[in-house]
Design an enzyme around this catalytic site. Structure first.
Site, mmCIF file in Angstrom:
data_model
loop_
_atom_site.group_PDB
_atom_site.id
_atom_site.type_symbol
_atom_site.label_atom_id
_atom_site.label_comp_id
_atom_site.label_asym_id
_atom_site.label_seq_id
_atom_site.Cartn_x
_atom_site.Cartn_y
_atom_site.Cartn_z
ATOM 1 N N ASP A 194 2.784 -5.931 12.554
ATOM 2 C CA ASP A 194 1.754 -4.954 11.984
ATOM 3 C C ASP A 194 2.286 -3.795 11.962
ATOM 4 O OD1 ASP A 194 -0.500 -4.012 10.474
ATOM 5 O OD2 ASP A 194 -1.729 -4.117 12.216
ATOM 6 N N ASN A 216 0.821 -1.372 -0.087
ATOM 7 C CA ASN A 216 -0.076 0.051 -0.242
ATOM 8 C C ASN A 216 0.798 1.372 -0.029
ATOM 9 O OD1 ASN A 216 0.806 -0.850 2.776
ATOM 10 N ND2 ASN A 216 -0.898 0.234 3.376
ATOM 11 N N HIS A 244 -7.394 -9.289 4.679
ATOM 12 C CA HIS A 244 -7.842 -8.568 5.721
ATOM 13 C C HIS A 244 -9.292 -8.659 6.005
ATOM 14 C CE1 HIS A 244 -7.441 -5.023 8.668
ATOM 15 N NE2 HIS A 244 -8.823 -4.782 8.101
#
Lengths: 314, 426
Positions: free
Chosen positions: B308, B97, B182
């Site tokens: 994360d 991303n 996700h």
């Protein structure tokens, strides 16, 4: 009937040609034999017969088509029929008329043959129940395209002498292809071994039960094949969610000279057209007269359709 | 490079079920030559005495964000690899991303080259599942895989369209690529920024029910039974999701599951008075959920612990809670915070290390996370007992948005080796 002398296969069956599925081996062979006789005629300078003189043939096309439509058009004219072609894309249907109403309207004009191409599977079957004339399927949805399979068979026989014992690969968008389905039935019926090759997202479930072997790898699927039939990949599916991109499709499933080497040395290439050059097929390969049967397919298409019209029009 | 011998070190390698004090011999090519009690020493070798310390395979972090390209002001390859090595992480799966999104072949070439030049750590880039992560069209899985993409993820976005998801799984199954989802239903999660419940009510924030997560997991696992592919749930956060996972695993469905260290160590109460560094996705839930996730690791329903790691600059975080960016950094504190679960007797040490090393390596199908002979000598050496306090300004990441500022931890990385070279020590 015992009194009848010459019993041919087609006389004993219903007079519609709706799909290869409804065809017996004898019937298929009869069409092919009949078609052979027209090849020469079509190559000659005088092409006109009067077999269907006085008959009316309506080509009812609900989907755009170039080669099938013109092929049926010519076939009918060469046999002496009066041919009318109706492109329904911008006609009655847009005004809200149903298929059956259209059929009834046309039926009242006493045609002898209706050739129908429709985007919905089973439309020719419905039509055949409502009219008094012969119905010939020129492609319905993703179900069948019988005359295409027959012309493919004739093309193969013309080159290889026979279909029995050959290994035939059909590659591409099997899921949406009526050409694939009709060819699977016909080639199986005539004794060939059929492989289908497609990315998983374009491979219909349960295809194996039609009597084919399915592959997702060109190398494995083309191994030992005498004939490689490529299918058109519809543009709308390339950027959709079925496949990542044209580029990736070409990389893994586009027929290139390199991939063709996985098949037999003398393997021949076929394509029902229209072709997407650089998507399912390498452009030079498509034009290679030593390998490609594409032009011959179109030529023999007229002969096959003449045979169908002649045999089915009673 | 000279041959190296790490001596008197407690070696824990779950890939070989080893937990013993011994030596590790590293050959001149940076590969493990031998490990264990009987591992001999040779005279010429460089000797490093590690008495009282623990050696484990270098950590494999399956989910971290590197700001390049497009967000260099948040993190770059250099700062990310420094933070990783200080935390004992030697292999990182990077998220796509970025700006532009890594969804095509030319972007892959760029980040691989850039990473090789700037980072001193093993990088395994992910590409997005769909173009621009918009959830409409799948990316070129086959071509991207051939260029070195390890797996596919839309990071914090979810494929909502079930038909597309089924085609993705179907297509992926044939070319053996890893799909990482996700899990969040957009309609149920609309406008939410926190777990639905007491804290959300008290703070007056729009909450999201854990059903938003569960419903996607249920859907995907149903599809997976029809189209078996390599499927991984990035991070789960609730007991409800765990029950679905349990049911499907017992039905023989094959997939893997990850959890963020944040969801294992924190709950929604830690958010306090709008602490935006604890605004996470999936959100921190209640204590019961946190405890169930720990049980999930014990029962092998959860296979991987990830950092994360999401670096965010101050401007993105210094906003009203609902508007603030989501995520916290964590790659440097991943091991220490995980060790807390050992010290407070939540989990056995071997299990924790397994979820940080060999399990992710197996899911990714990479030859990492193990100290077996012949593998790269990527090693993390830590002091299991050393107490320390997390200070954001001391962390190596370019962004300082840690969710555990001032937390007192026990256990700290002393030294990190990458292919036999000492790349970090303190």
């Amino acid at each position: 009937m015992a009194t009848e002398k010459k019993v041919t296969a087609i006389k004993n069956t219903p007079k519609h040609l709706l799909g290869i599925q409804n065809l017996s081996v004898l019937e298929a062979k009869e069409i092919l034999t009949e078609a052979k006789s027209f090849i020469k005629l079509n190559r000659g300078s005088s092409k006109k017969l009067d077999v269907l003189r006085g008959k009316t043939q309506i080509n009812l096309f609900f989907e755009p088509s170039t080669r099938t439509q013109s092929s049926f058009d010519l076939a009918g004219k060469r046999l002496g029929a009066d041919v009318m072609t109706m492109n329904m894309g911008n006609s009655a249907l847009k005004k809200g008329e149903t298929l059956i109403d259209t059929a009834m309207t046309l039926n009242a004009m006493h045609p002898d043959i209706i050739v129908i191409r429709h985007q919905d599977s089973g439309a020719p079957n419905l039509l055949s129940q409502k009219v008094n004339c012969t119905v010939i399927n020129a492609g319905d949805g993703r179900r069948e395209h019988p005359t295409q399979a027959l012309l493919d068979a004739l093309t193969i026989i013309n080159r290889k002498g026979n279909i029995e014992g050959l290994k035939i690969a059909i590659c591409g968008d099997i899921l949406h292809s009526r050409v694939a389905r009709s060819n699977i039935y016909l080639m199986n019926m005539l004794g060939a071994e059929v492989n289908v090759i497609a990315p998983k997202t374009l491979m219909p479930k349960g295809i194996d039960s039609l009597g084919v072997k399915s592959f997702t790898d060109m190398k494995k699927g083309l191994d030992g094949c005498d004939i490689v039939m490529m299918l058109r990949l519809q543009n709308e599916r390339m950027q959709g969610s079925f496949l990542p991109s044209k580029r990736e499709y070409y990389e893994f499933f586009g027929l290139t000279p390199e991939k063709l080497k996985f098949a037999k040395k003398d393997a021949l290439l076929m394509h029902p057209g229209p072709m997407n050059r650089g998507v399912e097929i390498d452009t030079k390969l498509a034009d290679d007269i030593n390998v490609s049967l594409v032009k011959e397919q179109v030529e023999l298409g007229v002969a096959v359709r003449m045979a169908c019209l002649k045999l089915y029009c009673k | 490079m000279k041959e190296k011998i790490l001596t008197n070190v407690r070696i824990i390698d779950p890939s070989q079920t080893i937990d013993e004090i011994g030596n590790i011999v590293i050959d001149e090519k940076g590969k493990i030559k031998s490990i264990g009690k009987k591992s001999g020493t040779s005279k010429s070798a460089e000797k490093i005495d590690l008495k009282g310390l623990v050696a484990i395979p270098g950590l494999v972090d399956m989910k971290a964000f590197v700001g390049e390209p497009g967000f260099e002001y948040k993190e770059n390859f250099r700062t990310l690899s420094q933070a990783a090595l200080a935390g004992g992480v030697t292999s990182i799966v990077t998220m796509p991303n970025t700006k532009p999104v890594i969804d095509n072949v030319s972007m892959v070439d760029f980040i691989i080259r850039r990473g090789r030049d700037k980072a001193k750590v093993n990088l395994f880039p992910c590409a997005s599942i769909t173009r621009q992560m918009e959830g409409n069209q799948m990316t070129e899985f086959g071509l991207l895989k051939a260029r070195g993409i390890i797996g596919f993820s839309d990071v914090n976005k979810t494929i909502q369209n079930s038909e597309l998801m089924s085609r993705i799984m179907n297509y992926a199954s044939d070319i053996d690529v890893l799909i990482m989802q996700h899990a969040e239903d957009y309609e149920l999660a609309k406008n939410s920024c926190i777990n639905q419940g007491e804290v959300a009510t008290r703070l007056g924030l729009q909450g999201v029910s854990d059903i938003a997560e569960k419903i996607i997991i249920e859907r995907d696992l149903s599809l997976l039974s029809e189209f078996p592919c390599r499927y991984h749930i990035n991070q789960i956060s609730s007991k409800n999701s765990l029950n679905v996972i349990k049911k499907n695993k017992s039905n023989g469905i094959k997939f893997s599951t990850g959890v963020s260290i944040n969801n294992l160590s924190l709950n929604q109460n830690d958010i306090g008075e709008f602490r935006t560094f604890l605004k996470l996705s999936p959100p921190l839930r209640n204590e019961e959920d946190r405890l169930s996730l720990i049980e999930g690791i014990k029962n092998d329903l959860i296979n991987v612990i990830v950092s994360d790691h999401i670096p965010e600059d101050e401007e993105s975080k210094r906003l009203p809670f609902a508007q603030a960016a989501t995520g916290s950094i964590g790659i440097e504190t991943l091991l220490s915070l995980s060790l807390e679960l050992y010290h407070n007797e939540s989990l056995p040490l071997e299990k924790i290390i397994k979820c940080l090393t060999i399990n992710p390596a197996k899911i990714l199908k990479i030859d990492k996370g193990s100290l077996k002979e012949g593998s790269d000598a990527d090693i993390c050496i830590f002091d299991l007992e050393k107490p320390w306090v997390v200070k954001a300004e001391e962390l190596k990441s370019k962004s300082k948005n840690t969710a555990i500022e001032n937390r007192k931890l026990q256990g700290k990385v002393k030294m990190t080796l990458l292919q036999g070279e000492v790349v970090y020590s303190n």
